[in-house]
Design a protein around this motif. Structure first.
Motif, mmCIF file in Angstrom:
data_model
loop_
_atom_site.group_PDB
_atom_site.id
_atom_site.type_symbol
_atom_site.label_atom_id
_atom_site.label_comp_id
_atom_site.label_asym_id
_atom_site.label_seq_id
_atom_site.Cartn_x
_atom_site.Cartn_y
_atom_site.Cartn_z
ATOM 1 N N MET A 1 0.861 -1.177 0.000
ATOM 2 C CA MET A 1 0.000 0.000 0.000
ATOM 3 C C MET A 1 0.904 1.236 0.000
ATOM 4 O O MET A 1 1.849 1.319 0.761
ATOM 5 C CB MET A 1 -0.902 -0.026 1.229
ATOM 6 N N ASN A 2 0.566 2.202 -0.869
ATOM 7 C CA ASN A 2 1.381 3.407 -0.941
ATOM 8 C C ASN A 2 0.630 4.602 -0.365
ATOM 9 O O ASN A 2 -0.544 4.507 -0.002
ATOM 10 C CB ASN A 2 1.829 3.661 -2.392
ATOM 11 N N LYS A 3 1.326 5.737 -0.287
ATOM 12 C CA LYS A 3 0.740 6.900 0.377
ATOM 13 C C LYS A 3 -0.506 7.420 -0.344
ATOM 14 O O LYS A 3 -1.410 7.939 0.297
ATOM 15 C CB LYS A 3 1.774 8.018 0.534
ATOM 16 N N ASP A 4 -0.562 7.286 -1.672
ATOM 17 C CA ASP A 4 -1.756 7.744 -2.388
ATOM 18 C C ASP A 4 -2.971 6.902 -2.016
ATOM 19 O O ASP A 4 -4.076 7.423 -1.874
ATOM 20 C CB ASP A 4 -1.530 7.707 -3.906
ATOM 21 N N GLN A 5 -2.768 5.620 -1.850
ATOM 22 C CA GLN A 5 -3.878 4.748 -1.457
ATOM 23 C C GLN A 5 -4.357 5.104 -0.051
ATOM 24 O O GLN A 5 -5.558 5.183 0.191
ATOM 25 C CB GLN A 5 -3.455 3.288 -1.518
ATOM 26 N N VAL A 6 -3.428 5.327 0.858
ATOM 27 C CA VAL A 6 -3.780 5.646 2.240
ATOM 28 C C VAL A 6 -4.491 6.998 2.318
ATOM 29 O O VAL A 6 -5.556 7.122 2.930
ATOM 30 C CB VAL A 6 -2.514 5.653 3.134
ATOM 31 N N LYS A 7 -3.900 8.018 1.678
ATOM 32 C CA LYS A 7 -4.498 9.355 1.739
ATOM 33 C C LYS A 7 -5.833 9.396 1.004
ATOM 34 O O LYS A 7 -6.750 10.091 1.430
ATOM 35 C CB LYS A 7 -3.526 10.393 1.184
ATOM 36 N N GLY A 8 -5.946 8.657 -0.084
ATOM 37 C CA GLY A 8 -7.208 8.600 -0.805
ATOM 38 C C GLY A 8 -8.318 7.985 0.028
ATOM 39 O O GLY A 8 -9.441 8.482 0.071
ATOM 40 N N THR A 9 -7.993 6.906 0.709
ATOM 41 C CA THR A 9 -8.968 6.249 1.577
ATOM 42 C C THR A 9 -9.377 7.162 2.722
ATOM 43 O O THR A 9 -10.562 7.264 3.060
ATOM 44 C CB THR A 9 -8.400 4.914 2.108
ATOM 45 N N ALA A 10 -8.402 7.863 3.309
ATOM 46 C CA ALA A 10 -8.703 8.791 4.406
ATOM 47 C C ALA A 10 -9.601 9.928 3.922
ATOM 48 O O ALA A 10 -10.553 10.320 4.614
ATOM 49 C CB ALA A 10 -7.411 9.356 4.989
ATOM 50 N N GLU A 11 -9.331 10.436 2.736
ATOM 51 C CA GLU A 11 -10.148 11.527 2.183
ATOM 52 C C GLU A 11 -11.578 11.048 1.929
ATOM 53 O O GLU A 11 -12.536 11.767 2.171
ATOM 54 C CB GLU A 11 -9.511 12.053 0.899
ATOM 55 N N LYS A 12 -11.720 9.826 1.438
ATOM 56 C CA LYS A 12 -13.058 9.271 1.221
ATOM 57 C C LYS A 12 -13.816 9.177 2.536
ATOM 58 O O LYS A 12 -15.008 9.485 2.596
ATOM 59 C CB LYS A 12 -12.963 7.884 0.575
ATOM 60 N N MET A 13 -13.134 8.755 3.600
ATOM 61 C CA MET A 13 -13.787 8.627 4.906
ATOM 62 C C MET A 13 -14.221 9.998 5.427
ATOM 63 O O MET A 13 -15.317 10.142 5.966
ATOM 64 C CB MET A 13 -12.848 7.927 5.890
ATOM 65 N N ALA B 1 -12.646 12.985 -4.838
ATOM 66 C CA ALA B 1 -11.218 13.276 -4.851
ATOM 67 C C ALA B 1 -10.434 12.139 -4.200
ATOM 68 O O ALA B 1 -9.369 11.743 -4.685
ATOM 69 C CB ALA B 1 -10.937 14.598 -4.138
ATOM 70 N N GLY B 2 -10.957 11.619 -3.113
ATOM 71 C CA GLY B 2 -10.307 10.500 -2.433
ATOM 72 C C GLY B 2 -10.246 9.263 -3.302
ATOM 73 O O GLY B 2 -9.225 8.571 -3.350
ATOM 74 N N GLN B 3 -11.328 8.988 -4.005
ATOM 75 C CA GLN B 3 -11.359 7.819 -4.884
ATOM 76 C C GLN B 3 -10.355 7.983 -6.015
ATOM 77 O O GLN B 3 -9.642 7.039 -6.367
ATOM 78 C CB GLN B 3 -12.760 7.593 -5.452
ATOM 79 N N THR B 4 -10.264 9.189 -6.562
ATOM 80 C CA THR B 4 -9.307 9.446 -7.642
ATOM 81 C C THR B 4 -7.883 9.228 -7.149
ATOM 82 O O THR B 4 -7.080 8.569 -7.814
ATOM 83 C CB THR B 4 -9.477 10.882 -8.174
ATOM 84 N N ARG B 5 -7.586 9.745 -5.965
ATOM 85 C CA ARG B 5 -6.233 9.581 -5.421
ATOM 86 C C ARG B 5 -5.937 8.109 -5.133
ATOM 87 O O ARG B 5 -4.838 7.623 -5.381
ATOM 88 C CB ARG B 5 -6.067 10.406 -4.160
ATOM 89 N N LYS B 6 -6.933 7.398 -4.612
ATOM 90 C CA LYS B 6 -6.750 5.971 -4.355
ATOM 91 C C LYS B 6 -6.518 5.223 -5.664
ATOM 92 O O LYS B 6 -5.674 4.329 -5.740
ATOM 93 C CB LYS B 6 -7.952 5.399 -3.619
ATOM 94 N N ASP B 7 -7.254 5.590 -6.709
ATOM 95 C CA ASP B 7 -7.081 4.955 -8.021
ATOM 96 C C ASP B 7 -5.664 5.162 -8.547
ATOM 97 O O ASP B 7 -5.063 4.248 -9.114
ATOM 98 C CB ASP B 7 -8.103 5.493 -9.025
ATOM 99 N N VAL B 8 -5.130 6.380 -8.362
ATOM 100 C CA VAL B 8 -3.754 6.662 -8.775
ATOM 101 C C VAL B 8 -2.800 5.751 -8.004
ATOM 102 O O VAL B 8 -1.886 5.155 -8.582
ATOM 103 C CB VAL B 8 -3.408 8.156 -8.554
ATOM 104 N N GLY B 9 -3.025 5.634 -6.715
ATOM 105 C CA GLY B 9 -2.195 4.742 -5.897
ATOM 106 C C GLY B 9 -2.302 3.302 -6.334
ATOM 107 O O GLY B 9 -1.298 2.577 -6.380
#
Length: 62
Positions: free
Chosen positions: A1-13, A40-48
């Motif tokens: 898991m990378n930082k984009d996945q973590v931050k994306g998930t946090a943003e979604k929450m 925005a969170g989903q997009t960042r998670k997708d990038v991750g």
């Protein structure tokens, strides 16, 4: 898991919380903010996810 996945998930929450709070308090602006945060969170998670997929595929081919 990378930082984009973590931050994306946090943003979604955070977005889900804002959406629920906006709905509960009849605040459409907050509800919309929550929707946008979730997108925005989903997009960042997708990038991750894509970064992880590329990293995994390069590991397998070397």
């Amino acid at each position: 898991m990378n930082k984009d996945q973590v931050k994306g998930t946090a943003e979604k929450m955070k977005g889900k919380a804002n959406e629920a709070l906006g709905r509960a308090t009849h605040n459409p602006a907050r509800e919309m903010k929550g929707d946008l945060q979730q997108e925005a969170g989903q997009t960042r998670k997708d990038v991750g996810d894509m970064k992880e997929a590329v990293k995994d595929s390069t590991k397998r081919h070397h």
